[in-house]
Write an enzyme that holds these catalytic residues in place. Structure first.
Site, PDB file in Angstrom:
ATOM      1  N   ASN A 146       0.867  -1.177   0.000  1.00 29.14           N
ATOM      2  CA  ASN A 146       0.000   0.000   0.000  1.00 29.14           C
ATOM      3  C   ASN A 146       0.902   1.224   0.000  1.00 29.14           C
ATOM      4  O   ASN A 146       1.397   1.645   1.043  1.00 29.14           O
ATOM      5  CB  ASN A 146      -0.914  -0.013   1.226  1.00 29.14           C
ATOM      6  CG  ASN A 146      -1.819   1.207   1.298  1.00 29.14           C
ATOM      7  OD1 ASN A 146      -1.785   2.074   0.423  1.00 29.14           O
ATOM      8  ND2 ASN A 146      -2.620   1.296   2.340  1.00 29.14           N
ATOM      9  N   LYS A 184       3.137   0.871   3.244  1.00 28.86           N
ATOM     10  CA  LYS A 184       2.688  -0.130   4.210  1.00 28.86           C
ATOM     11  C   LYS A 184       2.772  -1.490   3.526  1.00 28.86           C
ATOM     12  O   LYS A 184       2.376  -1.628   2.367  1.00 28.86           O
ATOM     13  CB  LYS A 184       1.252   0.169   4.634  1.00 28.86           C
ATOM     14  CG  LYS A 184       0.729  -0.700   5.768  1.00 28.86           C
ATOM     15  CD  LYS A 184      -0.685  -0.270   6.158  1.00 28.86           C
ATOM     16  CE  LYS A 184      -1.216  -1.121   7.306  1.00 28.86           C
ATOM     17  NZ  LYS A 184      -2.628  -0.742   7.646  1.00 28.86           N
ATOM     18  N   ASP A 188      -9.796   0.634  -4.321  1.00 28.65           N
ATOM     19  CA  ASP A 188     -10.678   1.153  -3.272  1.00 28.65           C
ATOM     20  C   ASP A 188     -12.045   1.548  -3.817  1.00 28.65           C
ATOM     21  O   ASP A 188     -13.042   1.527  -3.099  1.00 28.65           O
ATOM     22  CB  ASP A 188     -10.041   2.389  -2.628  1.00 28.65           C
ATOM     23  CG  ASP A 188      -9.405   2.076  -1.290  1.00 28.65           C
ATOM     24  OD1 ASP A 188      -9.213   0.889  -0.991  1.00 28.65           O
ATOM     25  OD2 ASP A 188      -9.102   3.026  -0.548  1.00 28.65           O
ATOM     26  N   LEU A 197     -14.101   4.583  10.253  1.00 30.28           N
ATOM     27  CA  LEU A 197     -13.649   5.816  10.889  1.00 30.28           C
ATOM     28  C   LEU A 197     -12.173   5.721  11.254  1.00 30.28           C
ATOM     29  O   LEU A 197     -11.776   4.933  12.107  1.00 30.28           O
ATOM     30  CB  LEU A 197     -14.472   6.092  12.151  1.00 30.28           C
ATOM     31  CG  LEU A 197     -16.000   6.048  11.991  1.00 30.28           C
ATOM     32  CD1 LEU A 197     -16.676   6.272  13.329  1.00 30.28           C
ATOM     33  CD2 LEU A 197     -16.453   7.084  10.975  1.00 30.28           C
ATOM     34  N   GLY A 242     -13.381   3.912  14.749  1.00 34.84           N
ATOM     35  CA  GLY A 242     -14.597   3.107  14.870  1.00 34.84           C
ATOM     36  C   GLY A 242     -14.425   1.907  15.773  1.00 34.84           C
ATOM     37  O   GLY A 242     -15.342   1.526  16.510  1.00 34.84           O
ATOM     38  N   GLU A 243     -13.230   1.314  15.759  1.00 28.98           N
ATOM     39  CA  GLU A 243     -12.977   0.114  16.563  1.00 28.98           C
ATOM     40  C   GLU A 243     -12.601   0.430  18.007  1.00 28.98           C
ATOM     41  O   GLU A 243     -12.737  -0.433  18.878  1.00 28.98           O
ATOM     42  CB  GLU A 243     -11.850  -0.706  15.920  1.00 28.98           C
ATOM     43  CG  GLU A 243     -12.218  -1.297  14.569  1.00 28.98           C
ATOM     44  CD  GLU A 243     -11.014  -1.869  13.843  1.00 28.98           C
ATOM     45  OE1 GLU A 243     -10.050  -2.267  14.529  1.00 28.98           O
ATOM     46  OE2 GLU A 243     -11.021  -1.906  12.597  1.00 28.98           O
ATOM     47  N   GLU A 259      -8.318  -5.072   5.541  1.00 25.07           N
ATOM     48  CA  GLU A 259      -8.182  -4.807   4.115  1.00 25.07           C
ATOM     49  C   GLU A 259      -7.074  -5.654   3.494  1.00 25.07           C
ATOM     50  O   GLU A 259      -7.173  -6.073   2.332  1.00 25.07           O
ATOM     51  CB  GLU A 259      -7.898  -3.315   3.903  1.00 25.07           C
ATOM     52  CG  GLU A 259      -9.057  -2.424   4.317  1.00 25.07           C
ATOM     53  CD  GLU A 259      -8.654  -0.968   4.454  1.00 25.07           C
ATOM     54  OE1 GLU A 259      -8.904  -0.203   3.508  1.00 25.07           O
ATOM     55  OE2 GLU A 259      -8.094  -0.598   5.503  1.00 25.07           O
TER      56      GLU A 259
END
Length: 398
Positions: A9, A16, A146, A207, A331-332, A384
């Site tokens: 990525n 990454k 994406d 998020l 979010g997590e 992902e």
């Protein structure tokens, strides 16, 4: 045949990477090169423990990938020898790509053509692809887009109310991002609810520093908050999200800002960073909510915007919503933000389970609403890299 996949990525100033078993989901290596192109360019990775190294002043993507191959993978020759394919995360695929694809000259051209909508990311992806070809000449490269998951959106969702020829001739429309994450969460919900993916209706909130919401009906994206670019939609770390477009003209004409200054402001100085005037870090906002005015202001605007999107996307569900889901770094892990957002949706009969919500962080997952809640809300960790690895393995014939 091995199903180990190298997942890459390439961001504008980062790389990454991970080595993922597409069959089991096991990660054998993870790492991040950051500050690429700057004096402090460095790499951190996990392989038999945590490691860190300076890459040298000005080191860029090519040097970072070479370091990963010549230093990190060289220490585990069996890992490199068992790699079966390389999967590349591509931010923008335009309308051309509705699914992942083996990288050919035509695919490379398509990624280049879509760079007009992702000028920081797509060129970096192309550099990463070429560097991967040099370092792994025997492996097939796969592009995972994406934007692909959102190509099922209906015209009513993706068209802007602009002259129609701008879409026909120049491709100006909503494309959306985070599609790989939204797809993964859709599959996870299908497993949790023991129903086919084609029957899943959810609103997923991804998020992180970048953030988006996706309305998913019958397993397919039907609307999403990011638009032509990742700038539209929610309040993000440094991005403004939705604003009145005329603000741009006012900044330019009345306040004397240049186009470059406006672009920099909207993408790098707005969002939580702009509202707090201190930081884009959501942890500061959460920790100081109710005590510091700037943190309270930022969190209220963030949660209000998110709740509005979630409520609005119920219009796409046609009477059935299986769950509201939260994923991504915020979010997590941010129980207070999840609770504030869900409490604003009480009209839908949603009741937060305070204890379950507090437990759902740092890898904890599960339902965070009570048994009486008309609509369940869930926290699910995204992956992902696994989706990219699975697609790369499938298309490479592993």
């Amino acid at each position: 045949m091995s199903k180990l996949v190298l997942v890459l990525n390439c961001g504008s100033s980062s790389l990454k990477f991970a080595v993922v078993d597409a069959e089991t989901g096991a990660e054998h290596l993870t790492g991040l090169a950051e500050c690429l192109g700057l004096p402090e360019a460095r790499m951190k990775w996990k392989l038999d423990g945590k490691h860190e190294a300076q890459l040298g002043a000005g080191a860029a993507h090519v040097e970072a990938l070479s370091f990963m191959v010549e230093t990190i993978l060289a220490s585990k020759p069996e890992l490199k020898a068992n790699l079966g394919a390389i999967g590349h995360r591509i931010v923008h695929g335009g309308e051309q790509f509705t699914q992942s694809a083996l990288i050919t000259d035509d695919v490379l051209k398509g990624i280049q053509d879509a760079a007009t909508f992702a000028p920081l990311h797509n060129p970096a992806h192309l550099i990463g692809i070429e560097a991967a070809k040099v370092n792994f000449p025997g492996l097939q490269n796969v592009a995972v887009f994406d934007t692909a998951f959102h190509q099922t959106m209906p015209e009513e969702s993706y068209l802007y109310a602009l002259p129609y020829n701008l879409y026909k001739e120049h491709g100006i429309r909503r494309y959306g991002m985070h599609g790989t994450s939204h797809l993964f969460i859709t599959r996870e919900v299908a497993n949790l609810l023991d129903k086919p993916v084609e029957e899943v209706n959810i609103i997923n909130c991804h998020l992180g520093n970048g953030a988006s919401v996706c309305a998913i009906k019958n397993g397919k994206s039907v609307d999403t908050s990011m638009g032509l670019t990742p700038l539209e939609g929610l309040v993000m770390g440094t991005r403004c999200g939705d604003i009145d477009p005329a603000i741009v003209f006012h900044l330019h004409d009345a306040l004397g800002y240049s186009v470059e200054q406006i672009n920099n402001m909207l993408t790098k100085e707005s969002g939580l960073a702009g509202l707090t005037e201190v930081t884009s870090d959501c942890r500061f906002v959460e920790d100081n909510y109710g005590e510091k005015e700037e943190a309270t202001r930022a969190m209220d605007v963030f949660c209000h915007r998110l709740a509005k999107y979630v409520a609005g996307y119920t219009a796409s569900m046609e009477g059935r919503l299986d769950a509201i889901t939260f994923t991504g770094g915020i979010g997590e892990n941010s129980g207070p933000i999840r609770e504030m957002v869900l409490n604003r949706l009480g009209i839908f009969g949603i009741e937060v389970d305070g204890e379950a919500n507090l437990k759902a962080r740092f890898g904890g997952e599960g339902t965070i609403t009570t048994a009486n809640s008309r609509i369940p809300a869930m926290v699910i960790s995204t992956n992902e890299e696994l989706v990219i690895a699975e697609d790369a393995a499938r298309l490479a014939g592993l």
